[in-house]
Enzyme design. Structure first.
Site, PDB file in Angstrom:
ATOM      1  N   ASP A 241     -41.681  33.508 -22.537  1.00  0.00           N
ATOM      2  CA  ASP A 241     -40.327  33.897 -22.912  1.00  0.00           C
ATOM      3  C   ASP A 241     -40.102  33.447 -24.349  1.00  0.00           C
ATOM      4  O   ASP A 241     -40.826  32.589 -24.854  1.00  0.00           O
ATOM      5  CB  ASP A 241     -39.324  33.241 -21.961  1.00  0.00           C
ATOM      6  CG  ASP A 241     -37.946  33.883 -22.058  1.00  0.00           C
ATOM      7  OD1 ASP A 241     -37.823  34.879 -22.785  1.00  0.00           O
ATOM      8  OD2 ASP A 241     -37.014  33.386 -21.413  1.00  0.00           O
TER       9      ASP A 241
ATOM     10  N   ASP B 266     -38.244  29.096 -18.289  1.00  0.00           N
ATOM     11  CA  ASP B 266     -37.360  27.942 -18.095  1.00  0.00           C
ATOM     12  C   ASP B 266     -36.045  28.333 -17.434  1.00  0.00           C
ATOM     13  O   ASP B 266     -35.186  27.487 -17.214  1.00  0.00           O
ATOM     14  CB  ASP B 266     -37.068  27.246 -19.426  1.00  0.00           C
ATOM     15  CG  ASP B 266     -36.357  28.164 -20.415  1.00  0.00           C
ATOM     16  OD1 ASP B 266     -36.214  29.364 -20.123  1.00  0.00           O
ATOM     17  OD2 ASP B 266     -35.940  27.670 -21.487  1.00  0.00           O
TER      18      ASP B 266
ATOM     19  N   ASP C 157     -36.713  33.951 -14.736  1.00  0.00           N
ATOM     20  CA  ASP C 157     -38.178  33.954 -14.811  1.00  0.00           C
ATOM     21  C   ASP C 157     -38.837  33.707 -13.445  1.00  0.00           C
ATOM     22  O   ASP C 157     -40.045  33.885 -13.301  1.00  0.00           O
ATOM     23  CB  ASP C 157     -38.661  32.865 -15.783  1.00  0.00           C
ATOM     24  CG  ASP C 157     -38.136  33.072 -17.191  1.00  0.00           C
ATOM     25  OD1 ASP C 157     -38.187  34.214 -17.667  1.00  0.00           O
ATOM     26  OD2 ASP C 157     -37.676  32.092 -17.801  1.00  0.00           O
TER      27      ASP C 157
END
Length: 824
Positions: free
Chosen positions: A311, A573, A577
């Site tokens: 990410d 995080d 996700d």
């Protein structure tokens, strides 16, 4: 800080709820057993570690063998016993040490909850919660027990439980299932079912009862190998004893000793120990670098990774976000825009990084304006009026729609209108091109842009049917991590492709990725255009940067890469996700992010420093490569003993070696060098299948052993050489071939490897000369010595040509298989 923006009309209700349980009520529930603690765990307890190392199938075989040798009085051949006991003790000690480290780190990373007790808000471990506790749930929090919402509204994702990725709105009275997680919003909830009675506990119990498939290829291959060896040793042992005692007329003692020697040779007693120690040491080395492994074997999965999905926020950039500036749209007033944003931030319950950054910025602005107005009150009447307008503005929120990953925006209805804040493409929809030029100058520089717009439609929660009116833009920035270029440069040199999967604007993400040194960062796509699975699968290979990705699309991208034959690691995080992380081959979470993501991941970076990723990959490669290399040494003995036992049965000869001699060979050509080599740094990329590579390396040496020792036994029969001399000469020949394979797998040689070789040769000579009685090494006759020298030279050539032949056949089969594979 957020409390300064909370609407005051909520306070009386909050006071009613915030009392929670009293200390006496909590203690009463503890006594009754209504505690949010369960015995269900995937980790082994200390008792289970001891049992798993002591009560093994092969330890049982060794116990039977020991009893048989004691019965026949062959105590000299019990030399294997200290090794077996040592193996067991070392395995237990190393696993307990690793468990202690993991337990300590897991406690620091354990799930926590914000609970209300005696009117006070406190943060405690989720395991310390009791039934009827009132907890505060915010975005990113995993729901730790079945509960009911008392006050507030949240969006919940129950995909980990139901498989459905849609976000579900929960209002007062709604039921919450443990194991799900909060996507957005904030609420107070009362726990109804805790511990083993909760939904997630029952689900986990069922999953544990069904058993889990072994994900580590290395462990799976070793288990498969040990399983087949365990099956064949019993019938072979019985046949050898029958042949020696009944057919060849050997004594009962001699028949037992020969049978035991063959069985010991077939058991890879040190291979499990080597693997356990290598994994335990790798886990502890990573712990020193603030990396927590929920499963020791997960480092193997990460070591095999060839595609790394990351990410943007928290991985490429720092986790913190800040507002660079707030820019009004055309014909919009800046003062009105900031006061509207202040009221908007006060009304929405979102506490994600974006909204917190906006609140921080507005609070600083308010303080700066207040301070400036105090110091320059007389000279700047207009500025004072502006400050008063800014500080006094307080719109009453009539309706609130929290941010969701699906819509990419949030909304608030005030008395003077309906307002939306979120990704410009999603807020404006088909009218996005009208404002594209206004924000492009920021996205090209890597900024993230949010649009605040007024919505003329009737319902902000449904599909937006009317064109919103742009009011202004919030320009956000995330500084790129200092070590990002170095980290991604490492993955480039290791042949690991990096895919950036983000919910932000693809052009923005592409620029950030380019600045971070990610290869092919200019190849980006807006995931909003990938509206079919076929498009997603096609884009997975073509593009490096994916913007505006939904959680479900992240999951599909991982599947697409896996279906293309890649081993995929997913880092993240946030709660958005988790879907992709749970389906990736290896998942990595930042501890500073969502607690739900940290608990779902196999690897957690406790200091949230992505620069540790090369350490994790390197550690995994060292473990797998070294175990793979050392496993070849163990299998040489196993292949030889199996084939030699078959040769003895077919040719009706007695197995030529004694258990003590097998122990001597194992100690200095397998055990000691194998464990020492496992300590050497080895960062080479893992290629090929574990079992196939190990067998290809071991088979030429094992076959050489059989041919040489078999020929020596035949010569012994022809020249009437004593059996003790043949056994001693065979032991020395097996050691010679053992050192040949050791040199072969140790290439390229260095000082450390030369030291290992010299140490083990010296140890062998010392034991063979000074402890010859203990290891059944007799004084050989001249003809025995001559035959041993001749066969030793023959062994070198035979081993070399067999290695070339086996490798050539393997390459031929591999090339044929590659040509025959269907082209994608």
């Amino acid at each position: 800080m957020k409390k300064q923006f909370m609407s005051e009309n909520r306070m009386p209700e909050e006071k009613r709820i915030l009392r929670g349980l009293s200390k006496e009520e909590v203690e009463e529930r503890f006594i009754e057993g209504f505690v949010n603690k369960t015995d269900i765990s995937t980790e082994k307890s200390a008792k289970e570690i001891v049992k798993s190392n002591v009560f093994t199938y092969f330890n049982f075989i060794f116990l039977v063998i020991t009893i048989l040798l004691c019965v026949v009085g062959s105590f000299r051949n019990l030399t294997f016993l200290p090794i077996i006991i040592g193996n067991t003790l070392i395995g237990i000690i190393q696993e307990l040490r690793a468990k202690k480290v993991l337990d300590k780190m897991s406690l620091l990373n354990a799930p926590h909850a914000i609970v209300i007790r005696d009117g006070e808000q406190k943060k405690i471990l989720s395991e310390q919660l009791v039934k009827d506790d009132v907890i505060l749930l915010t975005a990113g929090t995993q729901i730790c027990a079945d509960a009911v919402v008392l006050e507030g509204t949240i969006q919940v994702n129950e995909s980990l439980l139901t498989g459905e990725a849609d976000e579900i709105e929960k209002t007062p009275g709604s039921r919450l299932m443990s194991g799900s997680f909060v996507v957005s919003g904030e609420c107070y909830a009362r726990l109804e079912k805790v511990g083993k009675h909760s939904y997630i506990s029952r689900l986990t119990a069922e999953a544990k009862a069904m058993g889990n498939e072994e994900q580590s290829e290395m462990i799976r291959s070793i288990n498969q190998l040990v399983k087949w060896i365990g099956i064949v040793i019993i019938p072979i042992g019985i046949i050898l004893f029958w042949q020696g005692y009944i057919v060849n007329g050997e004594t009962f003692q001699k028949s037992i000793v020969s049978m035991v020697a063959a069985i010991i040779g077939m058991i890879p007693e040190g291979l499990y120990l080597l693997t356990t120690i290598a994994l335990a040491l790798g886990t502890m080395r990573l712990a020193k670098r603030h990396v927590l492994l929920h499963d020791m074997k997960s480092i193997e999965a990460l070591a095999r990774v060839d595609v790394l999905c990351v990410d943007k926020t928290g991985t490429i950039t720092e986790a913190g976000m800040e507002v660079a500036k707030i820019v009004p749209a055309k014909d919009a007033e800046n003062t009105f825009l900031q006061s509207l944003l202040r009221d908007y931030a006060s009304a929405v319950p979102d506490n994600n990084a974006t909204m917190e950054a906006i609140r921080d910025y507005l609070e600083r602005k308010g303080k700066d304006k207040d301070r400036d107005s105090d110091t320059d009150n007389d000279s700047n009447k207009d500025k004072t009026a502006e400050v008063q307008t800014f500080m006094a503005a307080r719109r009453k929120a009539l309706e609130v729609m929290p941010f969701t990953s699906a819509t990419k925006y949030s909304g608030v209805v005030f008395e003077d209108g309906k307002y939306l804040l979120g990704a410009p493409e999603f807020v404006m929809g088909n009218a996005f091109e009208e404002i594209a030029d206004e924000i492009r100058e920021y996205t090209k520089k890597g900024y993230r842009v949010l649009l605040l717009a007024k919505y003329p439609g009737s319902d902000i929660k449904g599909t937006l049917t009317e064109k919103p009116e742009p009011l202004g833009y919030v320009i956000l920035s995330n500084p790129i991590r200092e070590n990002a270029k170095k980290t991604f440069g490492y993955f480039k040199t290791q042949g690991v492709a990096v895919k950036v999967i983000s919910g932000d604007n693809p052009e923005t993400v592409s620029e950030v990725a380019r600045c971070a040194g990610i290869e092919h960062a200019e190849k980006y796509v807006d995931a909003g255009t990938l509206d079919t699975d076929e498009k997603i699968y096609d884009a997975a290979d073509r593009y490096t940067v994916f913007g505006r990705v939904t959680p479900k699309q992240k999951q599909k991208l991982v599947h697409a890469l896996q279906d293309a034959g890649h081993t995929v690691a997913m880092t993240g995080d946030g709660v958005n996700d988790i879907l992709a992380m749970k389906d990736a081959d290896c998942s990595v979470a930042m501890a500073s992010g969502s607690e739900a993501a940290a608990q779902a991941a196999q690897v957690v970076l406790l200091d949230s420093d992505f620069a540790h990723m090369p350490d994790v990959v390197s550690e995994g490669r060292q473990v797998v490569n070294n175990v793979q290399r050392s496993a070849s040494l163990f299998l040489v003995k196993n292949i030889f003993s199996l084939l030699m036992a078959i040769f003895a049965v077919v040719s009706t000869i007695t197995y030529p070696l004694e258990p003590a001699q097998i122990s001597l060979i194992s100690m200095f050509t397998i055990g000691a060098p194998g464990f020492l080599l496992a300590l050497e740094p080895n960062r080479n990329r893992i290629e090929g299948r574990f079992l196939r590579k190990v067998l290809l390396k071991a088979f030429p040496a094992g076959l050489t052993d059989v041919l040489i020792v078999g020929s020596l036994v035949v010569c012994g029969e022809v020249f009437s050489i004593p059996a003790s001399d043949v056994a001693t000469a065979s032991t020395m020949l097996l050691c010679v071939v053992g050192f040949m394979i050791l040199i072969k797998i140790s290439h390229p040689m260095n000082k450390f490897k030369y030291g290992i070789l010299i140490f083990n040769i010296a140890g062998l000579l010392f034991c063979g000369i000074c402890l010859n009685q203990l290891f059944a090494m007799s004084q050989m006759s001249k003809i025995s010595i001559l035959l041993m020298i001749v066969f030793a030279f023959a062994a070198e050539s035979l081993f070399r040509y067999l290695t070339i032949g086996v490798e050539g056949i393997a390459k031929f089969i591999s090339s044929r298989a590659h040509r025959g594979a269907p082209q994608k």
